[in-house]
Scaffold this active site. Structure first.
Site, PDB file in Angstrom:
ATOM      1  N   ARG A   1      -8.045   2.213  -2.609  1.00  0.00           N
ATOM      2  CA  ARG A   1      -8.825   2.230  -1.381  1.00  0.00           C
ATOM      3  C   ARG A   1      -9.449   3.607  -1.166  1.00  0.00           C
ATOM      4  O   ARG A   1      -8.803   4.635  -1.401  1.00  0.00           O
ATOM      5  CB  ARG A   1      -7.939   1.880  -0.193  1.00  0.00           C
ATOM      6  CG  ARG A   1      -8.749   1.805   1.082  1.00  0.00           C
ATOM      7  CD  ARG A   1      -7.970   1.234   2.215  1.00  0.00           C
ATOM      8  NE  ARG A   1      -8.879   1.038   3.331  1.00  0.00           N
ATOM      9  CZ  ARG A   1      -8.658   0.274   4.352  1.00  0.00           C
ATOM     10  NH1 ARG A   1      -7.550  -0.413   4.416  1.00  0.00           N
ATOM     11  NH2 ARG A   1      -9.525   0.174   5.321  1.00  0.00           N
TER      12      ARG A   1
ATOM     13  N   GLY B   1      -9.337  -7.752   9.738  1.00  0.00           N
ATOM     14  CA  GLY B   1      -8.296  -6.952  10.361  1.00  0.00           C
ATOM     15  C   GLY B   1      -8.005  -7.348  11.787  1.00  0.00           C
ATOM     16  O   GLY B   1      -7.049  -8.058  12.071  1.00  0.00           O
ATOM     17  N   ARG B   2      -8.840  -6.903  12.730  1.00  0.00           N
ATOM     18  CA  ARG B   2      -8.524  -7.123  14.141  1.00  0.00           C
ATOM     19  C   ARG B   2      -8.404  -8.599  14.472  1.00  0.00           C
ATOM     20  O   ARG B   2      -7.555  -9.006  15.258  1.00  0.00           O
ATOM     21  CB  ARG B   2      -9.573  -6.468  15.041  1.00  0.00           C
ATOM     22  CG  ARG B   2     -10.969  -7.077  14.967  1.00  0.00           C
ATOM     23  CD  ARG B   2     -11.824  -6.629  16.153  1.00  0.00           C
ATOM     24  NE  ARG B   2     -13.156  -7.219  16.031  1.00  0.00           N
ATOM     25  CZ  ARG B   2     -14.250  -6.515  15.770  1.00  0.00           C
ATOM     26  NH1 ARG B   2     -14.168  -5.218  15.609  1.00  0.00           N
ATOM     27  NH2 ARG B   2     -15.422  -7.110  15.668  1.00  0.00           N
TER      28      ARG B   2
ATOM     29  N   GLN C   1       0.844  -1.190   0.000  1.00  0.00           N
ATOM     30  CA  GLN C   1       0.000   0.000   0.000  1.00  0.00           C
ATOM     31  C   GLN C   1       0.882   1.243   0.000  1.00  0.00           C
ATOM     32  O   GLN C   1       1.881   1.307   0.726  1.00  0.00           O
ATOM     33  CB  GLN C   1      -0.940   0.020   1.207  1.00  0.00           C
ATOM     34  CG  GLN C   1      -2.016   1.095   1.081  1.00  0.00           C
ATOM     35  CD  GLN C   1      -2.849   1.268   2.336  1.00  0.00           C
ATOM     36  OE1 GLN C   1      -2.317   1.495   3.406  1.00  0.00           O
ATOM     37  NE2 GLN C   1      -4.171   1.155   2.203  1.00  0.00           N
TER      38      GLN C   1
ATOM     39  N   TYR D   1      -6.195  11.029   4.111  1.00  0.00           N
ATOM     40  CA  TYR D   1      -4.839  11.331   3.663  1.00  0.00           C
ATOM     41  C   TYR D   1      -4.854  12.107   2.337  1.00  0.00           C
ATOM     42  O   TYR D   1      -5.902  12.500   1.852  1.00  0.00           O
ATOM     43  CB  TYR D   1      -4.015  10.053   3.616  1.00  0.00           C
ATOM     44  CG  TYR D   1      -3.943   9.398   4.977  1.00  0.00           C
ATOM     45  CD1 TYR D   1      -3.606  10.147   6.107  1.00  0.00           C
ATOM     46  CD2 TYR D   1      -4.244   8.053   5.160  1.00  0.00           C
ATOM     47  CE1 TYR D   1      -3.561   9.567   7.372  1.00  0.00           C
ATOM     48  CE2 TYR D   1      -4.202   7.477   6.415  1.00  0.00           C
ATOM     49  CZ  TYR D   1      -3.873   8.232   7.512  1.00  0.00           C
ATOM     50  OH  TYR D   1      -3.838   7.666   8.769  1.00  0.00           O
TER      51      TYR D   1
END
Length: 390
Positions: free
Chosen positions: A225, A316-317, A101, A173
């Site tokens: 993304r 993810g988690r 990424q 971002y």
């Protein structure tokens, strides 16, 4: 039991993915101070890869002013290629595909992290966050250089042996800052209408695809993304995003990755609209596979994503505390999947102190990373939170 998420899929680029389970990009803060890959990062990758079809790395910055936090990967110079090559090889164990990424952080950094340099953005507008610094607006020349830097980072990813790159256009971002009417107040070709605010993201996609065409002699994936909405006023609306993804859908990308804290969440801006955002996105996209993420823990959770005709499910988690999630499902050992994370397991899971400290700090900031009691032990939770995603 036969699960749809265990089925393979071949992307448009020709990259063959062995199953539909994705390890999404999660901030680890374990790179060296100068952005090089560390031994801790290699160990973490070695522990957590192998089962998933795709492993997307924590985000790497494409130029010096794109750095967002300490312990972040760099793809800004050729000298980082050897370390990135080691990371790609570690991830590719047992056929997992390694995706790097890439981003520039924009205004969501600090002059301290940038070693005295001022933060940059589309416009000189500070983020609505405590302590946020006011960035300087990028000049037209600097914008063009940043676009070039994304292409150069892609070239380095190819040279390092990665199977693809993910363009990070989400989570507030720089790419999102150009798309957002809050952070982009420009009156030139880079700002104004939603179509003009798309210019920077679309130019980056084109530059990355150009770099792939010119530098790769093998299948190489390009994903993008995005975050569907902003809560700021003015901010990105779902209507804006649906226009963007409809355009992205025509560009031959390998996938679109929807960044949300819950796969099934509804609009953050319109509380009367109870249709899941992912359903709206699905209607806007007809040619490009989708990756959806957020609050996916169990095989049943993942299969629900598949039955909704979403192409990939990102975990993810749960991948933090159970790196053998896929392997245990395949082996019919679902009862042995770990859903808690006692402190005693941190070393076994390759969670070095910078990563642990980051998670603890996010918890203190109210980002729902929290230490949730389980068996009288602190437990990591909610790594899918958009603030956590880098």
């Amino acid at each position: 039991m036969s699960y749809q998420f265990l089925q393979p899929k071949t992307l448009k680029s020709g990259v063959q993915i062995k199953n539909r389970v994705v390890l999404p990009p999660m901030t680890e803060c374990m790179a060296l101070e100068n952005g090089e890959v560390s031994r801790e990062e290699l160990r973490y990758a070695d522990i957590h890869t192998g089962g998933v079809g795709m492993f997307i790395t924590p985000v790497a910055y494409v130029n010096a002013r794109g750095k967002g936090f300490e312990g972040q990967l760099s793809a800004a110079e050729d000298r980082f290629i050897p370390g990135l090559r080691k990371l790609a090889r570690a991830i590719q164990k047992n056929g997992s595909k390694a995706i790097l990424q890439i981003f520039s952080v924009g205004r969501m950094s600090t002059s301290a992290i940038l070693r005295g340099q001022q933060t940059v953005s589309a416009s000189a507008v500070a983020a609505l966050r405590p302590g946020a610094e006011t960035p300087v607006a990028l000049t037209a020349t600097e914008i063009e250089q940043t676009i070039t830097d994304f292409g150069e980072a892609t070239r380095r990813a190819i040279a390092a042996g990665f199977d693809g790159v993910e363009i990070h256009g989400a989570n507030t971002y720089l790419i999102q800052q150009f798309f957002s009417p809050h952070s982009n107040r420009r009156t030139d070709k880079w700002g104004g209408s939603v179509e003009k605010r798309m210019t920077f993201p679309l130019r980056i996609v084109a530059e990355v695809q150009r770099a792939v065409k010119e530098n790769s002699n093998r299948p190489f994936a390009v994903g993008y993304r995005f975050s569907p909405e902003e809560i700021e006023e003015p901010g990105i609306t779902l209507a804006d995003t649906l226009k963007l993804v409809a355009k992205l859908d025509t560009l031959g990308l390998d996938y679109l990755h929807v960044s949300m804290g819950n796969v099934w969440r509804t609009s953050l801006r319109d509380h009367d609209d109870q249709e899941p955002v992912i359903k709206k996105i699905q209607r806007a996209v007809s040619q490009t596979p989708l990756i959806s993420v957020g609050s996916i823990d169990t095989p049943a959770d993942a299969e629900r994503v598949m039955t909704a005709d979403i192409d990939f499910v990102a975990i993810g988690r749960e991948s933090i505390r159970e790196p053998q999630w896929v392997e245990k499902v395949v082996a019919g050992a679902e009862d042995s999947i770990r859903y808690t994370l006692p402190l005693a397991d941190l070393d076994e899971l390759g969670i070095a102190s910078p990563y642990f400290d980051f998670l603890a700090g996010m918890d203190a900031g109210g980002a729902h990373i929290g230490f949730v009691p389980a068996l009288n032990q602190p437990t990591m939770a909610d790594a899918e939170d958009p603030v956590f995603k880098k």
